[in-house]
Design an enzyme around this catalytic site. Structure first.
Site, PDB file in Angstrom:
ATOM      1  N   LYS A  13      96.016  64.386  34.192  1.00 54.72           N
ATOM      2  CA  LYS A  13      94.936  65.307  34.551  1.00 54.72           C
ATOM      3  C   LYS A  13      95.016  65.696  36.037  1.00 54.72           C
ATOM      4  CE  LYS A  13      91.806  63.466  30.997  1.00 54.72           C
ATOM      5  NZ  LYS A  13      90.432  62.936  30.737  1.00 54.72           N
ATOM      6  N   TYR A  53      89.767  70.696  23.801  1.00 56.26           N
ATOM      7  CA  TYR A  53      88.574  69.827  23.779  1.00 56.26           C
ATOM      8  C   TYR A  53      87.490  70.340  22.829  1.00 56.26           C
ATOM      9  CZ  TYR A  53      90.140  66.780  27.629  1.00 56.26           C
ATOM     10  OH  TYR A  53      90.808  65.863  28.407  1.00 56.26           O
ATOM     11  N   ASN A 120      89.588  60.320  34.782  1.00 53.14           N
ATOM     12  CA  ASN A 120      90.271  59.093  34.359  1.00 53.14           C
ATOM     13  C   ASN A 120      91.778  59.261  34.172  1.00 53.14           C
ATOM     14  OD1 ASN A 120      90.229  60.576  32.045  1.00 53.14           O
ATOM     15  ND2 ASN A 120      88.750  59.273  30.963  1.00 53.14           N
ATOM     16  N   HIS A 123      95.054  62.000  29.586  1.00 50.30           N
ATOM     17  CA  HIS A 123      94.633  62.247  28.206  1.00 50.30           C
ATOM     18  C   HIS A 123      95.738  61.737  27.302  1.00 50.30           C
ATOM     19  CE1 HIS A 123      93.419  64.241  24.495  1.00 50.30           C
ATOM     20  NE2 HIS A 123      94.697  64.556  24.365  1.00 50.30           N
ATOM     21  N   GLU A 134      97.478  69.170  19.210  1.00 50.02           N
ATOM     22  CA  GLU A 134      97.562  69.272  20.671  1.00 50.02           C
ATOM     23  C   GLU A 134      98.983  69.610  21.134  1.00 50.02           C
ATOM     24  OE1 GLU A 134      95.962  65.526  21.984  1.00 50.02           O
ATOM     25  OE2 GLU A 134      93.937  66.023  21.267  1.00 50.02           O
TER      26      GLU A 134
END
Ligand code: DAT
Ligand code: MG
Length: 140
Positions: A13, A53, A120, A123, A134
């Site tokens: 990310k 998402y 965080n 993913h 995805e």
């Protein structure tokens, strides 16, 4: 002997890229023995992220999440190996970085910054169906 090879999507990310942790995250994936199949540096747009998402639309962290994911480039990684989906989820650790176990990417390298969305670092696809969907989004 038949070895079934599974694939997953990992994203570093924007917080991971900006903090210079891409190499460390790749190192952990490779050190565990998984195989890197493809890597792209991507500035994601809203349309891609909304599809990625979709399951979270309407949740309180959804808009902050979509904004955060557009705040800089992400590194999309196609990773292969037997049980790689489960293995990479274990490597990543729990969603909440404060609660993530030491030894995991999130538990060693991430923290709670008091923002509306948890930053965080990574993913990872959570099922074979998610991985297929995805991977098609990020790698066509
Ligand atoms: P994961 O990335 O562990 O699969 P998820 O799919 O439930 O977690 O959520 C996607 C991301 O949204 C997650 O990595 C961080 C953020 N997020 C999830 N739940 C959150 C919450 N309760 N508060 C803030 N951010 C959250
Ligand atoms: Mg998820």
């Amino acid at each position: 002997m038949t070895v079934t090879t599974e694939e997953t999507l990992i994203l570093v990310k924007p917080d991971g890229v900006v903090r210079g942790l891409t190499g460390e995250i790749l190192r952990r994936i490779e050190a565990r023995g998984y195989r890197l199949v493809n890597i792209r540096l991507v500035q994601a747009n809203r349309s891609l992220l909304a599809q990625h998402y979709a399951e979270h639309e309407g949740k309180p962290f959804y808009e902050p999440l979509i904004e955060f994911m557009q705040s800089g480039p992400v590194v999309a990684i196609r990773v292969a190996g037997n049980r790689v989906i489960e293995g990479c989820r274990a490597l990543a650790g729990a969603t909440d970085p404060t609660a993530a176990a030491p030894g995991t990417i999130r538990g060693d390298l991430a923290r709670d910054w008091g923002l509306k969305v948890q930053q965080n670092l990574v993913h990872g696809s959570d099922s074979p169906e998610s991985a297929a969907r995805e991977l098609a989004l990020w790698f066509g």
